[in-house]
Scaffold this active site. Sequence first.
Site, PDB file in Angstrom:
ATOM      1  N   HIS A 157      11.853  17.288  -5.051  1.00  0.00           N
ATOM      2  CA  HIS A 157      11.268  16.126  -5.763  1.00  0.00           C
ATOM      3  C   HIS A 157      10.744  15.081  -4.784  1.00  0.00           C
ATOM      4  O   HIS A 157      10.755  13.893  -5.089  1.00  0.00           O
ATOM      5  CB  HIS A 157      12.297  15.457  -6.694  1.00  0.00           C
ATOM      6  N   SER A 159     -12.584   6.529  11.363  1.00  0.00           N
ATOM      7  CA  SER A 159     -13.243   5.761  10.312  1.00  0.00           C
ATOM      8  C   SER A 159     -14.330   4.919  10.951  1.00  0.00           C
ATOM      9  O   SER A 159     -14.187   4.464  12.084  1.00  0.00           O
ATOM     10  CB  SER A 159     -12.206   4.869   9.625  1.00  0.00           C
TER      11      SER A 159
END
Length: 458
Positions: free
Chosen positions: A155, A276
């Site tokens: 999980h 970027s």
Amino acid sequence: MKLWASNFHKALDKQADDFNSSISFDSRMYKQDITGSIAHARMLGKQGIITAGDCEAIINGLEGILADIEAGKLEISPEAEDIHSFVEGELTSRIGDAGKRLHTARSRNDQVALDIRLYLRDEASQIISDIKGLISVLCDKADECKEYVMPGYTHMQRAQPVTFGHHLMAYAQMLLRDIDRLHDCIKRMNVSPLGSGALATTTYDLDREYTASLLGMDGITANSLDSVSDRDFTVELISCLSLVMVHLSRFSEEIILWCSWEFKFIELDDAYSTGSSIMPQKKNPDMAELVRGKAGRVFGDLTAMLTALKGLPLAYNKDMQEDKEAVFDAVDTVKMCLEVFAPMISTMKVLPGNMRKAASGGFINATDCADYLVEKGLPFRDAYKIVSEIVAHCIENGLTLESMSIGDYKSFCDKFGNDVYDAISLESCVMRRNVSGGPAPEQVAKQIANVRKTLTDM
Ligand code: ARG
């Protein structure tokens, strides 16, 4: 002129012609088309359906065409309807009447069914070898990292400690199953439909097995209607490739997480990262993201193929020309992904210190603490309850299992002794999971050895 136009009063409308044409995407099967034609011509010659002289002229002509295409001396004309028409037209222009005899006892329907089987057989084998390359990279990386303790998650919550080598080898297992499936798929693909004709075989005395054996195929298809209608093998192949993409995509997702500052378990090499244009601090895992994104294309190809086939009556229908773009796209995509994936993994830097930090102090060893009490004679359910209370106590008081005093331990259960600290250390948590298939370095080493052996045997 079209191969089939002798009985037509006008030429095909230009737009309809473009719409109908498959040369822009089936030209890549030129080699399979020529190889198939050579085998067919040999069989026609052997059976006395064409003369030995014509047979020889056809074979020499086809070999010349193949050599010229490969040498860049012959351009495949974009005006041709498809690769089959192009090769036959070129042959006839080179050798005259003998070229017109090649198509005796054959239709483009069995021809295309053969070509695509041959083409995909080779591509599937190439993909198998690419996957083997990736598995072998995983084995090497896992070998380097078999002692590195990291949190295992369920999980997305830290659950129990594993080793990084163990985690990597999980992907090796998925990829081994992919290879198995691809082998199985090739098995059904590698039979020859040639001799099925348009749909109902022919009246000539063919030796279909002989043609199949010349092409390295395992046998012949059993029903001529099925032979020219069957594209199950494209569906099977794209299904196998979809699972390959599921695996690569899950792996990519983890790589993307591991690269984040929140994890920082690994760093991708500059050669496999991008920046970027505005944020100078960024190093982005674009390759992994693209692989994850491209999984969708391959699933789309599978849906396209299933849908194209589902309403088709027997035998050949032109809808079947749609098989190629879908299956070629799936094959190309998977090959590209594998080509970038293996070096991305082999060059990545693993940061075991950060993995260890993430594994420490987060109660990842709580099960081991309970197992300790079980060893001291408590039933597991009681031990589990005591350790739950201890964890709650630690959280309330800002403690960890490692830092809580022995006095505190004893206040929860008098069976605790000083040896508890050793029992819950991350090393012993991992070392003691020395069960077949487990994360202990010894087991990981065994897994790696077994996988390497499987790779050489398969
Ligand atoms: N380009 C066609 C295809 O890919 C070849 C077979 C043509 N057969 C026909 N009956 N028109 O399916």
